[in-house]
Design a protein around this motif. Structure first.
Motif, PDB file in Angstrom:
ATOM      1  N   ARG A   1      34.331 -34.517 -19.060  1.00  0.00           N
ATOM      2  CA  ARG A   1      33.459 -34.667 -19.555  1.00  0.00           C
ATOM      3  C   ARG A   1      32.867 -33.145 -20.052  1.00  0.00           C
ATOM      4  NH1 ARG A   1      32.010 -35.000 -14.983  1.00  0.00           N
ATOM      5  NH2 ARG A   1      29.567 -33.658 -13.829  1.00  0.00           N
ATOM      6  N   PRO A   2      32.577 -32.820 -21.275  1.00  0.00           N
ATOM      7  CA  PRO A   2      31.758 -31.463 -21.693  1.00  0.00           C
ATOM      8  C   PRO A   2      31.251 -30.583 -20.353  1.00  0.00           C
ATOM      9  CG  PRO A   2      32.259 -32.607 -23.572  1.00  0.00           C
ATOM     10  CD  PRO A   2      31.954 -33.594 -22.811  1.00  0.00           C
ATOM     11  N   LEU A   3      31.340 -29.592 -20.064  1.00  0.00           N
ATOM     12  CA  LEU A   3      30.571 -29.276 -19.248  1.00  0.00           C
ATOM     13  C   LEU A   3      30.172 -27.603 -19.445  1.00  0.00           C
ATOM     14  CD1 LEU A   3      31.788 -29.532 -15.280  1.00  0.00           C
ATOM     15  CD2 LEU A   3      29.683 -31.098 -16.449  1.00  0.00           C
ATOM     16  N   PRO A   4      29.141 -26.832 -19.469  1.00  0.00           N
ATOM     17  CA  PRO A   4      28.319 -25.528 -20.355  1.00  0.00           C
ATOM     18  C   PRO A   4      29.259 -24.158 -19.710  1.00  0.00           C
ATOM     19  CG  PRO A   4      26.832 -25.950 -18.505  1.00  0.00           C
ATOM     20  CD  PRO A   4      28.172 -27.287 -18.732  1.00  0.00           C
ATOM     21  N   TYR A   5      29.981 -24.557 -18.589  1.00  0.00           N
ATOM     22  CA  TYR A   5      30.868 -23.417 -18.115  1.00  0.00           C
ATOM     23  C   TYR A   5      32.378 -23.057 -17.941  1.00  0.00           C
ATOM     24  CZ  TYR A   5      26.597 -20.445 -17.960  1.00  0.00           C
ATOM     25  OH  TYR A   5      25.176 -20.225 -17.958  1.00  0.00           O
ATOM     26  N   PHE A   6      33.036 -24.598 -18.494  1.00  0.00           N
ATOM     27  CA  PHE A   6      33.809 -25.096 -18.208  1.00  0.00           C
ATOM     28  C   PHE A   6      35.197 -25.143 -19.920  1.00  0.00           C
ATOM     29  CE2 PHE A   6      38.179 -27.145 -17.519  1.00  0.00           C
ATOM     30  CZ  PHE A   6      38.538 -26.920 -16.177  1.00  0.00           C
ATOM     31  N   ASP A   7      36.026 -24.071 -19.588  1.00  0.00           N
ATOM     32  CA  ASP A   7      36.535 -23.902 -20.601  1.00  0.00           C
ATOM     33  C   ASP A   7      38.127 -25.327 -20.725  1.00  0.00           C
ATOM     34  OD1 ASP A   7      38.654 -23.553 -22.985  1.00  0.00           O
ATOM     35  OD2 ASP A   7      38.515 -21.492 -22.524  1.00  0.00           O
TER      36      ASP A   7
END
Length: 450
Positions: free
Chosen positions: A256-262
Motif C-alpha cells: 500500500r502507498p505510504l507517504p515517505y516510501f518510494d
C-alpha cells in the motif's frame, strides 16, 4: 538521485531527483525493442582540482559547505531525427528522463526539439497526463498551450519545469521511437557550472516509464572505476567467466502507498553495520521503515555518498573515530559540515599514501554484505587545508538528519569497483567486488555490443 518529496531524499553532492510524470499511453509508432545485450561506456564527471573558492576554503567559524552536486555518472546517446548528441546523468533514483530544451548562457549542451521531425508534444488531455500521474509528488498540470506541464526539484534547491513529449532515443545500436521524456525549458540551478556539462538526466528506477522499462530490458548492470573516471553500463543479461558469483539482496516492496516510501526505488533492507568486523549494537528496528514509510534503504547512482539516519550514523561515527585514533587527526571545527551532512573530517598530511590501514565499514543487507575500505572511506575536500598545510578529508558516510531526509541512501562512491546488477525480473540487486578499470578494458567500453 532519489525522490525528494515522497521521501525527502537527498543526493549528496549530486543533485537529487523528484519522481516525475512519465507515463506510457499510445506513443507514435515504435519498433520492437531488441533485448540483446548492449554495452556502453560510463563516465565519471568530476570537478577540477581547486574548484572550491578561496573564501569557502578558509577555516572561518561559519564554514559550512552547502549541499551541491559535483560528481556525476554520465552516458552519451543521441536523440531526435536527425540525431542530436546528448550527455545524460545516469540516475537509478529517478523515473523521469529529461533534457534541457532551451538555450541559456549557462548551458553548453541542449536538445533542440524544433530541429527534430520525431518530436511530439503530449497534450494535457492525453491519458498520459490525465490519468497516469497518481504517483507524482508534483502532479502534472495543463499549461497555456494545453500541453502536459511537469516540474522537477532537487535537494540542493535546483528545479526545472517543462513539458512531457515523445521522441526517438538511440543508445548504442538500440533505437526506441516514442520514448516519453521531459523537455525542460526553464529552471534554477545551484551549481550551473556542473549542470553546463550535461544535457539532461536519464531515469533508471523501477517505474513503469523509467528509461530501462521503456527500452524493454529487465536487467542492467554497471561498474564504476575509482581510478580513471571510467566505467561500463550494460543493458541485458550476460554471463562473464571472469566475474565471480554475485551476492544478492531482494527488493523491499510494500502493498500500500505510504507517504515517505518510494515504491519504485531500488529499495533493499539494511540490517546492520560493521566496523573492522565488529557489528555495531544497533537495534534491528532502527533499519526498518516505520508506519509512514520513513527509513527505507535505497541504492542510488544519482547520489555520490552514503547517508544514514541520525542514530545509526552517530553509532557508526563514534566507533569509527574510536578505531582510527592514532591513524589520523580529527579536523576540529564544530561549525564545519562538508556538503551539509558530513561532520567527521580528518587532517591528513599530503604525503600519506592512501587509507588501507583504516578499518573497513561493512553494510549488512538481507543475504549480502558490501564492504567499504581504503580510499573509499575518505574524500578530499578540494582546495581546503588544515593546520600546517594538511589536507582535509571527510568520512564518506553522512547524516541524513542534517539534510532533513527520511531514508538511508547508498551512493555511487561506495559502489566503485563493484559490479552492480539490477535485476527487475527477479526483484533483486546483486554485487561483487571487481576491478572496474579492467572490466572496461575487457568489454571494450566503447559502445560495443557483446
Amino acid at each position: 538521485m532519489t525522490n525528494n518529496n515522497n521521501i525527502s531524499l537527498l543526493t549528496a553532492i549530486l543533485f537529487f531527483s523528484i519522481l516525475i510524470p512519465l507515463f506510457l499511453s499510445s506513443p507514435p509508432s515504435s519498433s520492437t525493442v531488441s533485448t540483446k545485450t548492449l554495452v556502453l561506456p560510463l563516465k565519471i564527471q568530476k570537478p577540477p582540482i581547486g574548484f572550491l573558492s578561496t573564501s569557502k576554503a578558509s577555516n572561518s567559524s561559519n564554514n559550512k559547505l552547502s549541499f551541491r552536486h559535483n560528481v556525476t555518472l554520465t552516458v552519451s546517446l543521441t536523440v531526435g531525427s536527425p540525431p542530436q548528441s546528448v550527455t545524460m546523468v545516469l540516475d537509478t533514483g529517478s523515473e523521469l528522463s529529461w533534457l534541457h530544451c532551451k538555450k541559456s548562457p549557462t548551458l553548453n549542451s541542449i536538445y533542440t526539439p524544433l530541429s527534430s521531425s520525431s518530436y511530439t508534444s503530449i497534450p494535457c488531455s492525453s491519458p498520459v497526463c490525465r490519468t497516469r500521474t497518481r504517483d507524482l509528488p508534483i502532479p502534472a498540470s495543463c499549461d497555456s498551450r494545453k500541453l502536459c506541464h511537469v516540474s522537477v526539484s532537487y535537494a540542493d534547491a535546483s528545479s526545472l519545469v517543462g513539458n512531457l513529449a515523445y521522441e526517438t532515443f538511440r543508445i548504442g545500436s538500440l533505437t526506441r521511437p516514442g520514448t516519453i521524456f521531459g523537455c525542460m525549458d526553464s529552471g534554477f540551478s545551484s551549481n550551473s557550472d556542473e549542470d553546463a556539462k550535461t544535457t539532461g538526466l536519464i531515469g533508471m528506477n523501477r517505474g513503469s516509464l523509467s528509461f530501462v522499462t521503456q527500452m524493454g530490458f529487465s536487467k542492467f548492470s554497471y561498474c564504476i572505476s575509482g581510478q580513471d573516471s571510467s566505467g561500463v553500463l550494460l543493458f541485458g543479461d550476460e554471463k562473464f567467466s571472469w566475474l565471480g558469483p554475485l551476492n544478492y539482496t531482494p527488493f523491499v516492496k510494500i502493498s500500500r502507498p505510504l507517504p515517505y516510501f518510494d515504491r519504485v526505488a531500488y529499495s533493499v533492507q539494511l540490517e546492520g553495520i560493521k566496523v573492522a568486523g565488529k557489528l555495531l549494537p544497533i537495534p534491528r528496528s532502527s533499519f526498518v521503515p516505520d508506519h509512514t514509510g520513513a527509513g527505507q534503504t535505497m541504492v542510488d547512482s544519482g547520489t555520490q555518498f552514503t547517508f544514514l539516519l541520525g542514530p545509526v550514523y552517530s553509532a557508526l561515527k563514534t566507533e569509527f573515530v574510536r578505531q582510527t585514533r592514532g591513524l589520523a587527526t580529527v579536523f576540529e571545527d564544530a561549525n564545519f559540515v562538508f556538503q551539509g551532512a558530513m561532520d567527521l573530517c580528518y587532517r591528513v598530511p599530503p604525503n600519506r599514501k592512501g587509507f588501507s590501514d583504516f578499518p573497513a565499514v561493512s553494510l549488512v543487507f538481507t543475504g549480502a554484505e558490501m564492504s567499504v575500505s581504503g580510499d573509499r572511506l575518505l574524500y578530499r575536500v578540494q582546495g581546503m587545508t588544515g593546520k600546517g598545510g594538511d589536507w582535509v578529508y571527510c568520512f564518506t558516510f553522512g547524516n541524513s538528519d542534517l539534510l532533513g531526509i527520511e531514508a538511508f541512501v547508498i551512493g555511487h562512491h561506495h559502489q566503485q569497483n563493484v559490479w552492480m546488477e539490477f535485476d527487475l525480473a527477479k526483484s533483486r540487486v546483486g554485487f561483487a567486488e571487481v576491478r572496474c578499470d579492467l572490466v572496461s578494458q575487457r568489454l571494450g567500453a566503447l559502445g560495443l555490443n557483446t
